[in-house]
Write a protein that holds these residues in place. Structure first.
Motif, PDB file in Angstrom:
ATOM      1  N   UNK A 146       0.828  -1.205   0.000  1.00  7.78           N
ATOM      2  CA  UNK A 146       0.000   0.000   0.000  1.00  7.78           C
ATOM      3  C   UNK A 146       0.864   1.257   0.000  1.00  7.78           C
ATOM      4  N   UNK A 147       0.344   2.328  -0.580  1.00  9.30           N
ATOM      5  CA  UNK A 147       1.049   3.606  -0.661  1.00  9.30           C
ATOM      6  C   UNK A 147       1.394   4.117   0.738  1.00  9.30           C
ATOM      7  N   UNK A 148       0.501   3.942   1.700  1.00 11.51           N
ATOM      8  CA  UNK A 148       0.766   4.396   3.071  1.00 11.51           C
ATOM      9  C   UNK A 148       1.995   3.705   3.648  1.00 11.51           C
TER      10      UNK A 148
ATOM     11  N   UNK B 148       2.885  10.746  -8.436  1.00 11.95           N
ATOM     12  CA  UNK B 148       3.544  10.138  -9.584  1.00 11.95           C
ATOM     13  C   UNK B 148       3.511  11.190 -10.685  1.00 11.95           C
ATOM     14  N   UNK B 149       4.625  11.843 -10.969  1.00 12.10           N
ATOM     15  CA  UNK B 149       4.624  12.939 -11.941  1.00 12.10           C
ATOM     16  C   UNK B 149       4.120  12.542 -13.330  1.00 12.10           C
TER      17      UNK B 149
ATOM     18  N   UNK C  30      -2.441  13.243  -6.122  1.00 12.25           N
ATOM     19  CA  UNK C  30      -1.624  12.356  -5.306  1.00 12.25           C
ATOM     20  C   UNK C  30      -2.239  10.968  -5.246  1.00 12.25           C
ATOM     21  N   UNK C  31      -1.420  10.003  -4.929  1.00 11.79           N
ATOM     22  CA  UNK C  31      -1.904   8.632  -4.801  1.00 11.79           C
ATOM     23  C   UNK C  31      -2.630   8.477  -3.468  1.00 11.79           C
ATOM     24  N   UNK C  32      -3.694   7.729  -3.464  1.00 15.52           N
ATOM     25  CA  UNK C  32      -4.442   7.467  -2.240  1.00 15.52           C
ATOM     26  C   UNK C  32      -3.674   6.503  -1.349  1.00 15.52           C
TER      27      UNK C  32
ATOM     28  N   UNK D  26      -2.485   0.383  -4.282  1.00 18.43           N
ATOM     29  CA  UNK D  26      -1.284  -0.439  -4.340  1.00 18.43           C
ATOM     30  C   UNK D  26      -0.221   0.313  -5.141  1.00 18.43           C
ATOM     31  N   UNK D  27       1.006   0.237  -4.680  1.00 19.07           N
ATOM     32  CA  UNK D  27       2.091   0.998  -5.295  1.00 19.07           C
ATOM     33  C   UNK D  27       2.359   0.554  -6.739  1.00 19.07           C
ATOM     34  N   UNK D  28       2.074  -0.693  -7.053  1.00 22.53           N
ATOM     35  CA  UNK D  28       2.319  -1.194  -8.406  1.00 22.53           C
ATOM     36  C   UNK D  28       1.162  -0.998  -9.358  1.00 22.53           C
TER      37      UNK D  28
END
Length: 136
Positions: free
Chosen positions: A39-41, A71-72, A78-80, A84-86
């Motif tokens: 997860x992004x967190x 993610x530019x 912004x990502x929540x 998931x980071x992938x």
């Protein structure tokens, strides 16, 4: 017994990849390996811990709710924290502090104002586009 350990190791491996997180105002990116289902967190938490462990400046703190991962290449949002980071398929990210808000009380009304220019990568990006290079 051995079979259960092998299954556990295979489940833990998953698809792992190297990510690079640039912190606004820092000298260079932080790089570490993550699972694509993380997860992004959790990634923000790991980045803040790595940043502090390396003694980098400026000092950021450790409260991950004060930060947002961008993610530019994927846009300005912004990502929540529960994504998931992938999920985006990218490996380069930017970590920024969330804009600070100030509460102003005016005639029994509470108004929340967002402060601009507090280290936002978007503001830096737009400012850099406005710079003109003079030729001799």
């Amino acid at each position: 017994m051995l079979l259960s350990k092998q299954k556990k190791n295979q489940a833990m491996k998953g698809n792992r990849f190297l990510i690079s997180i640039t912190v606004l105002g820092s000298a260079g990116p932080i790089r570490f390996v993550v699972n694509e289902e993380e997860l992004v967190a959790a990634v923000i938490d790991t980045a803040l811990k790595s940043y502090a462990r390396e003694g980098r400046l400026p000092v950021l703190g450790s409260d991950l709710s004060n930060f947002v991962l961008y993610c530019p290449l994927a846009g300005m949002e912004g990502l929540g924290p529960w994504e998931m980071i992938g999920s985006l398929g990218v490996r380069n990210f930017m970590l920024c502090k969330k804009p600070q808000t100030e509460k102003v009380v005016d005639n029994e009304k509470s108004v929340t104002l967002a402060r601009k220019g507090t280290g936002s990568w978007k503001a830096w990006f737009h400012k850099s586009l406005n710079l003109k290079v003079s030729s001799h």
